[in-house]
Scaffold this motif. Structure first.
Motif, PDB file in Angstrom:
ATOM      1  N   SER A  18      93.744 -49.160  58.639  1.00  0.00           N
ATOM      2  CA  SER A  18      93.775 -49.916  59.900  1.00  0.00           C
ATOM      3  C   SER A  18      92.457 -49.786  60.646  1.00  0.00           C
ATOM      4  O   SER A  18      91.996 -50.736  61.270  1.00  0.00           O
ATOM      5  N   ILE A  19      91.841 -48.584  60.583  1.00  0.00           N
ATOM      6  CA  ILE A  19      90.547 -48.419  61.253  1.00  0.00           C
ATOM      7  C   ILE A  19      89.533 -49.370  60.632  1.00  0.00           C
ATOM      8  O   ILE A  19      88.734 -50.006  61.316  1.00  0.00           O
ATOM      9  N   LEU A  20      89.614 -49.501  59.313  1.00  0.00           N
ATOM     10  CA  LEU A  20      88.697 -50.384  58.600  1.00  0.00           C
ATOM     11  C   LEU A  20      88.875 -51.832  59.062  1.00  0.00           C
ATOM     12  O   LEU A  20      87.932 -52.619  59.046  1.00  0.00           O
ATOM     13  N   ALA A  21      90.090 -52.166  59.484  1.00  0.00           N
ATOM     14  CA  ALA A  21      90.376 -53.558  59.844  1.00  0.00           C
ATOM     15  C   ALA A  21      90.311 -53.807  61.340  1.00  0.00           C
ATOM     16  O   ALA A  21      90.592 -54.907  61.804  1.00  0.00           O
ATOM     17  N   THR A  22      89.959 -52.767  62.116  1.00  0.00           N
ATOM     18  CA  THR A  22      89.994 -52.930  63.580  1.00  0.00           C
ATOM     19  C   THR A  22      88.637 -53.395  64.103  1.00  0.00           C
ATOM     20  O   THR A  22      87.589 -52.993  63.613  1.00  0.00           O
ATOM     21  N   TYR A  23      88.702 -54.224  65.123  1.00  0.00           N
ATOM     22  CA  TYR A  23      87.519 -54.865  65.662  1.00  0.00           C
ATOM     23  C   TYR A  23      86.952 -54.070  66.833  1.00  0.00           C
ATOM     24  O   TYR A  23      85.756 -53.831  66.927  1.00  0.00           O
ATOM     25  N   ARG A  24      87.828 -53.625  67.717  1.00  0.00           N
ATOM     26  CA  ARG A  24      87.360 -52.952  68.930  1.00  0.00           C
ATOM     27  C   ARG A  24      87.171 -51.448  68.718  1.00  0.00           C
ATOM     28  O   ARG A  24      87.989 -50.800  68.059  1.00  0.00           O
ATOM     29  N   ILE A  25      86.097 -50.897  69.316  1.00  0.00           N
ATOM     30  CA  ILE A  25      85.795 -49.490  69.088  1.00  0.00           C
ATOM     31  C   ILE A  25      86.852 -48.578  69.710  1.00  0.00           C
ATOM     32  O   ILE A  25      87.298 -47.620  69.080  1.00  0.00           O
ATOM     33  N   THR A  26      87.309 -48.923  70.930  1.00  0.00           N
ATOM     34  CA  THR A  26      88.333 -48.078  71.557  1.00  0.00           C
ATOM     35  C   THR A  26      89.603 -48.072  70.699  1.00  0.00           C
ATOM     36  O   THR A  26      90.252 -47.037  70.549  1.00  0.00           O
ATOM     37  N   GLY A  27      89.930 -49.240  70.144  1.00  0.00           N
ATOM     38  CA  GLY A  27      91.100 -49.331  69.264  1.00  0.00           C
ATOM     39  C   GLY A  27      90.958 -48.408  68.073  1.00  0.00           C
ATOM     40  O   GLY A  27      91.887 -47.689  67.703  1.00  0.00           O
ATOM     41  N   MET A  28      89.729 -48.383  67.503  1.00  0.00           N
ATOM     42  CA  MET A  28      89.493 -47.522  66.338  1.00  0.00           C
ATOM     43  C   MET A  28      89.703 -46.061  66.704  1.00  0.00           C
ATOM     44  O   MET A  28      90.317 -45.297  65.947  1.00  0.00           O
ATOM     45  N   ILE A  29      89.190 -45.669  67.883  1.00  0.00           N
ATOM     46  CA  ILE A  29      89.328 -44.259  68.278  1.00  0.00           C
ATOM     47  C   ILE A  29      90.811 -43.915  68.469  1.00  0.00           C
ATOM     48  O   ILE A  29      91.269 -42.855  68.053  1.00  0.00           O
ATOM     49  N   HIS A  30      91.570 -44.876  69.066  1.00  0.00           N
ATOM     50  CA  HIS A  30      92.998 -44.613  69.271  1.00  0.00           C
ATOM     51  C   HIS A  30      93.714 -44.407  67.945  1.00  0.00           C
ATOM     52  O   HIS A  30      94.536 -43.501  67.803  1.00  0.00           O
ATOM     53  N   ALA A  77      80.808 -40.659  74.756  1.00  0.00           N
ATOM     54  CA  ALA A  77      79.568 -41.220  74.217  1.00  0.00           C
ATOM     55  C   ALA A  77      79.475 -42.722  74.460  1.00  0.00           C
ATOM     56  O   ALA A  77      78.376 -43.257  74.619  1.00  0.00           O
ATOM     57  N   ILE A  78      80.621 -43.411  74.500  1.00  0.00           N
ATOM     58  CA  ILE A  78      80.542 -44.874  74.642  1.00  0.00           C
ATOM     59  C   ILE A  78      80.788 -45.334  76.074  1.00  0.00           C
ATOM     60  O   ILE A  78      80.907 -46.528  76.329  1.00  0.00           O
ATOM     61  N   ARG A  79      80.830 -44.390  77.014  1.00  0.00           N
ATOM     62  CA  ARG A  79      81.217 -44.779  78.372  1.00  0.00           C
ATOM     63  C   ARG A  79      80.258 -45.793  78.993  1.00  0.00           C
ATOM     64  O   ARG A  79      80.674 -46.601  79.812  1.00  0.00           O
ATOM     65  N   HIS A  80      78.986 -45.747  78.616  1.00  0.00           N
ATOM     66  CA  HIS A  80      78.025 -46.678  79.212  1.00  0.00           C
ATOM     67  C   HIS A  80      77.698 -47.845  78.290  1.00  0.00           C
ATOM     68  O   HIS A  80      76.835 -48.642  78.595  1.00  0.00           O
ATOM     69  N   MET A  81      78.344 -47.870  77.159  1.00  0.00           N
ATOM     70  CA  MET A  81      77.933 -48.876  76.189  1.00  0.00           C
ATOM     71  C   MET A  81      78.418 -50.247  76.620  1.00  0.00           C
ATOM     72  O   MET A  81      79.578 -50.423  76.994  1.00  0.00           O
ATOM     73  N   SER A  82      77.506 -51.215  76.572  1.00  0.00           N
ATOM     74  CA  SER A  82      77.910 -52.545  77.023  1.00  0.00           C
ATOM     75  C   SER A  82      78.741 -53.270  75.963  1.00  0.00           C
ATOM     76  O   SER A  82      79.668 -53.993  76.274  1.00  0.00           O
ATOM     77  N   MET A  83      78.381 -53.069  74.697  1.00  0.00           N
ATOM     78  CA  MET A  83      79.137 -53.748  73.648  1.00  0.00           C
ATOM     79  C   MET A  83      80.258 -52.840  73.173  1.00  0.00           C
ATOM     80  O   MET A  83      80.013 -51.741  72.695  1.00  0.00           O
ATOM     81  N   ARG A  84      81.472 -53.262  73.343  1.00  0.00           N
ATOM     82  CA  ARG A  84      82.592 -52.399  72.999  1.00  0.00           C
ATOM     83  C   ARG A  84      83.237 -52.756  71.662  1.00  0.00           C
ATOM     84  O   ARG A  84      84.270 -52.243  71.313  1.00  0.00           O
ATOM     85  N   SER A  85      82.664 -53.722  70.952  1.00  0.00           N
ATOM     86  CA  SER A  85      83.292 -54.061  69.679  1.00  0.00           C
ATOM     87  C   SER A  85      82.245 -54.111  68.577  1.00  0.00           C
ATOM     88  O   SER A  85      81.062 -54.283  68.839  1.00  0.00           O
ATOM     89  N   GLU A  86      82.715 -53.940  67.372  1.00  0.00           N
ATOM     90  CA  GLU A  86      81.829 -53.925  66.215  1.00  0.00           C
ATOM     91  C   GLU A  86      81.259 -55.327  66.019  1.00  0.00           C
ATOM     92  O   GLU A  86      81.994 -56.299  65.940  1.00  0.00           O
ATOM     93  N   VAL A  87      79.933 -55.406  65.981  1.00  0.00           N
ATOM     94  CA  VAL A  87      79.331 -56.706  65.731  1.00  0.00           C
ATOM     95  C   VAL A  87      78.767 -56.751  64.326  1.00  0.00           C
ATOM     96  O   VAL A  87      78.162 -55.797  63.873  1.00  0.00           O
ATOM     97  N   LYS A  88      78.944 -57.867  63.714  1.00  0.00           N
ATOM     98  CA  LYS A  88      78.359 -58.137  62.402  1.00  0.00           C
ATOM     99  C   LYS A  88      78.428 -56.967  61.415  1.00  0.00           C
ATOM    100  O   LYS A  88      77.408 -56.351  61.097  1.00  0.00           O
ATOM    101  N   PRO A  89      79.617 -56.549  60.958  1.00  0.00           N
ATOM    102  CA  PRO A  89      79.637 -55.556  59.890  1.00  0.00           C
ATOM    103  C   PRO A  89      79.057 -56.183  58.622  1.00  0.00           C
ATOM    104  O   PRO A  89      79.037 -57.409  58.506  1.00  0.00           O
ATOM    105  N   PHE A  90      78.540 -55.330  57.713  1.00  0.00           N
ATOM    106  CA  PHE A  90      77.923 -55.868  56.500  1.00  0.00           C
ATOM    107  C   PHE A  90      78.927 -56.655  55.661  1.00  0.00           C
ATOM    108  O   PHE A  90      78.572 -57.603  54.980  1.00  0.00           O
ATOM    109  N   ILE A  91      80.183 -56.213  55.721  1.00  0.00           N
ATOM    110  CA  ILE A  91      81.232 -56.924  54.990  1.00  0.00           C
ATOM    111  C   ILE A  91      82.288 -57.324  56.016  1.00  0.00           C
ATOM    112  O   ILE A  91      82.620 -56.533  56.885  1.00  0.00           O
ATOM    113  N   GLY A  92      82.794 -58.551  55.921  1.00  0.00           N
ATOM    114  CA  GLY A  92      83.773 -59.040  56.896  1.00  0.00           C
ATOM    115  C   GLY A  92      85.053 -58.217  56.861  1.00  0.00           C
ATOM    116  O   GLY A  92      85.287 -57.453  55.933  1.00  0.00           O
ATOM    117  N   PHE A  93      85.902 -58.383  57.895  1.00  0.00           N
ATOM    118  CA  PHE A  93      87.098 -57.549  58.000  1.00  0.00           C
ATOM    119  C   PHE A  93      88.081 -57.824  56.874  1.00  0.00           C
ATOM    120  O   PHE A  93      88.687 -56.906  56.331  1.00  0.00           O
TER     121      PHE A  93
END
Lengths: 217, 469
Positions: A18-30, A77-93
């Motif tokens: 599921s982590i591999l298929a998740t788009y949002r970083i917070t979702g992945m951490i959860h 670590a991500i508290r100030h990060m503006s982009m909260r989701s994975e952009v352009k992974p090398f391989i699509g979801f």
């Protein structure tokens, strides 16, 4: 108790997928929190008939470090990060999930030829731990952001940890604690570096930002 | 005594976190390194007793690594007193990490439990990572990230390998090295083979063997000279120690052939790969990093080539460490003076800084294995081992790799040392302490090349006896 162990093993692999298929970083951490939570109770199931102080200590240490402290540090670590989701992974979801299932199949195939000496608690421990390690690897190599690579590393460590539980008696407690502590410090230092990277690039003028570096952010 | 040796730098590492004057921290590092070196020197006379149920023990191999670590820290700390004379950056995390690194490296050299060895080596990775990003610019952060990620993943594989080893040792019930070696007959060979592969890949990653060397040029190129010196001279030897431990286990279980064949292939790859990359390189520190990959290849090659090669490898461990200190410290000293380590921006060093310029050339000669420096002898021993064991093609690849590396680095060093001088950032004034640290390393390398002390021969022979069947 074997049912519980089997269920936990399958859950761990499923959550890694599921982590591999998740788009949002917070979702992945959860999802990672849930995975660590499931994992930390495996020693209980393994030694349900004769619980020792050592089991309890290991469960508590895992729970605190992997399910509470490590995710907390990642959120920091991500508290100030503006982009909260994975952009352009090398391989699509979609492709990632298909590759992931192939990896799981491969892990089960390899594990079928590996015979553990001594009594085996559950047949699923080795294939599931190998699958999780491979999925963690895949997250590291296919994701482009530093923070998701840290998550991949943690998933991989969870897989190795699951494996370690099957040979509980060979390692002295001291070494087990050392391993847990090392992983904790690793996450801590990685988070600090991620934070430095973010700061450096938030403050750097746009002309200095190199695309190559921007991609690893 | 061993635990004291680990605890002194550890406690001091925590102490320097307290608020204090920045140069005082460097002096504390200097004092700790000196005490550490003195205690280690006493171990050459009297072997310390084992501690914590045999978890900590010093054998001949450990003594070699420990002495290298101790010497390197001493020269680097003396060098740092001079370095921080011009450097205005904060020293708190930097010196603390250095002291913790010394403590964990000491633990690596004296640990006799394969699990503890893993814990210690992983800890060295973690404490060395913040040192690379000393300059805190995007490039150094990128290098730190690469180092941290590649090495952590590699070390995680080594952990998996350690667990496989634990399965192989199911009937022995422990990962304590002496017990493993005496009960070698009871190990499961299939699991052991799997474990050996994972351990080699894992620790090889940390050692910077090709093709897992991608972090090396970045990290050494961006880290200050003294950190690159410590990493290439001491940190890599710690991982090599793990590979030697694996070699000990393999020798007892009849897997020497299997392990040796993997070592030879990896070693040959590590000789060829950097030779390809060096030709397009223009940065002196990155060039030395490729040279370091090559020397790691020479070390594993020696380990795989039987007794003569193993003796050569142990001797080369010492020589390579000493030569790398001189080379990286000289390059680091120029990087501070000119604000760059690219050959296009640093020219005519010998006119402005005659001593540093000469030391740079000497460091380069020692680092690439020229006569009369000691590296020449150890490289010759390993070449000899390759020819004696009938690996003629390997001997050719070996010579070719060394030759290409020599030409590749020579090109950059000559460009920097000679030519029309470029203007440095700092005033053209030599720093005595920095040059002294480099010169001492140079003298040792030259001395070992001309004369081999009896005690060293004895320790090297003892170390070889531990690895042989």
């Amino acid at each position: 108790m074997t049912t519980w162990i089997d269920t936990s093993c399958i859950l761990v692999v499923f959550l890694a997928l599921s982590i591999l298929a998740t788009y949002r970083i917070t979702g992945m951490i959860h999802i990672f929190v849930v995975q660590s939570f499931v994992l930390s109770f495996v020693p209980f199931f393994l030694h349900a008939d004769a619980l020792t102080g050592r089991d309890v200590m290991l469960v508590l240490a895992t729970l605190v470090l992997k399910a509470i402290v490590a995710p907390y540090i990642l959120f920091w670590a991500i508290r100030h990060m503006s982009m909260r989701s994975e952009v352009k992974p090398f391989i699509g979801f979609g492709t990632s999930i298909i590759c992931g299932t192939f990896l799981i199949a491969g892990a089960f195939w390899v594990a079928s030829s590996l015979k553990l000496p001594g009594k085996l608690i559950s047949d699923l421990v080795i294939p599931c731990s190998l699958s999780t390690v491979l999925l963690g690897f895949m997250i590291i190599v296919t994701r482009t952001k530093a923070i998701t690579q840290v998550l991949g590393y943690l998933v991989m460590e969870n897989g190795i940890f699951l494996f370690a539980l099957s040979l509980f008696d060979a390692m002295p407690t001291l070494i087990e604690m050392g391993i847990l502590l090392d992983i904790f410090v690793a996450v801590f230092i990685m988070a600090i570096v991620v934070n430095h990277i973010n700061e450096e690039f938030e403050h750097a003028p746009a002309s200095l930002r190199r695309t190559k570096m921007g991609e690893t952010l | 005594m061993l635990s004291v040796l680990i605890l002194i730098p550890f406690v001091c590492g925590l102490v320097v976190f307290l608020p204090m004057e920045r140069r005082l921290r460097v002096r504390i590092l200097c004092a700790v390194s000196l005490v550490h070196a003195m205690i280690v020197a006493s171990f050459w006379k009297v072997n310390p007793p084992s501690e914590i149920n045999g978890f900590l023990m010093l054998d001949a191999i450990g003594l070699i690594v420990l002495s290298i670590v101790s010497f390197l820290f001493l020269s680097v700390s003396v060098y740092m007193v001079g370095y921080f004379h011009h450097e205005q950056r904060r020293t708190r995390t930097f010196v603390a990490c250095l002291l913790l690194l010394l403590s964990t490296m000491t633990l690596v050299s004296v640990s006799r439990h394969m699990g503890l060895l893993w814990v210690a080596i992983e800890a060295t990775t973690l404490f060395s990572a913040p040192l690379i990003s000393f300059h805190r610019n995007p490039e150094s952060l990128e290098a730190t990230w690469k180092y941290l990620l590649v090495c952590s993943v590699g070390i995680a594989l080594a952990l998996l390998g350690t667990f496989f080893l634990a399965i192989a040792a199911h009937d022995v019930h422990t990962l304590l090295l002496p017990v493993l070696l005496s009960g070698a007959k009871m190990l499961s060979v299939n699991w052991l083979k799997l474990s050996v592969i994972f351990l080699l890949v894992g620790y090889g990653c940390k050692m910077g063997l090709a093709p897992m060397h991608s972090w090396k040029p970045e990290a050494y190129g961006q880290a200050p000279g003294m950190i690159a010196a410590l990493m290439s001279g001491a940190l890599t030897q710690c991982s090599f120690l793990a590979l030697i431990r694996v070699s000990q286990i393999c020798a007892k279980t009849g897997l020497s052939e299997f392990y040796a064949s993997i070592l030879i292939v990896t070693g040959a790859l590590s000789l060829v790969a950097p030779a390809i990359f060096i030709l397009g390189e223009g940065n002196i520190k990155r060039a030395f990093a490729y040279s370091s990959v090559e020397h790691m290849g020479i070390l594993v090659l020696g380990l795989g080539l039987g007794p003569v090669g193993i003796f050569g490898a142990f001797f080369h461990m010492i020589n390579n460490a000493v030569a790398k200190v001189a080379a990286f410290l000289a390059a680091g000293s120029l990087a501070q003076k000119y604000g760059s380590s690219r050959a296009t921006e640093v020219k005519g060093v010998i006119h402005l800084y005659p001593v540093t310029g000469v030391l740079l050339i000497a460091g380069f000669l020692a680092g690439t294995g020229m006569f009369p420096f000691a590296t020449f002898h150890s490289e010759l021993m390993i070449l000899n081992a390759a020819v004696l064991s009938g690996h003629y093609l390997l001997a050719l690849v070996y010579l070719g790799g060394i030759l290409v590396m020599f030409i590749g680095v020579l090109r950059i060093v000559l460009e920097m040392a000679l030519g029309k001088p470029t203007q440095p950032v700092l005033p053209a004034k030599e720093n005595f302490l920095m040059n002294a640290a480099i010169a001492v390393a140079m003298i040792i390398s030259l001395g070992l090349g001309l004369w081999m002390p009896d005690i060293l021969t004895k320790v090297l022979n003892d170390a070889v006896a531990l690895v042989r069947i």
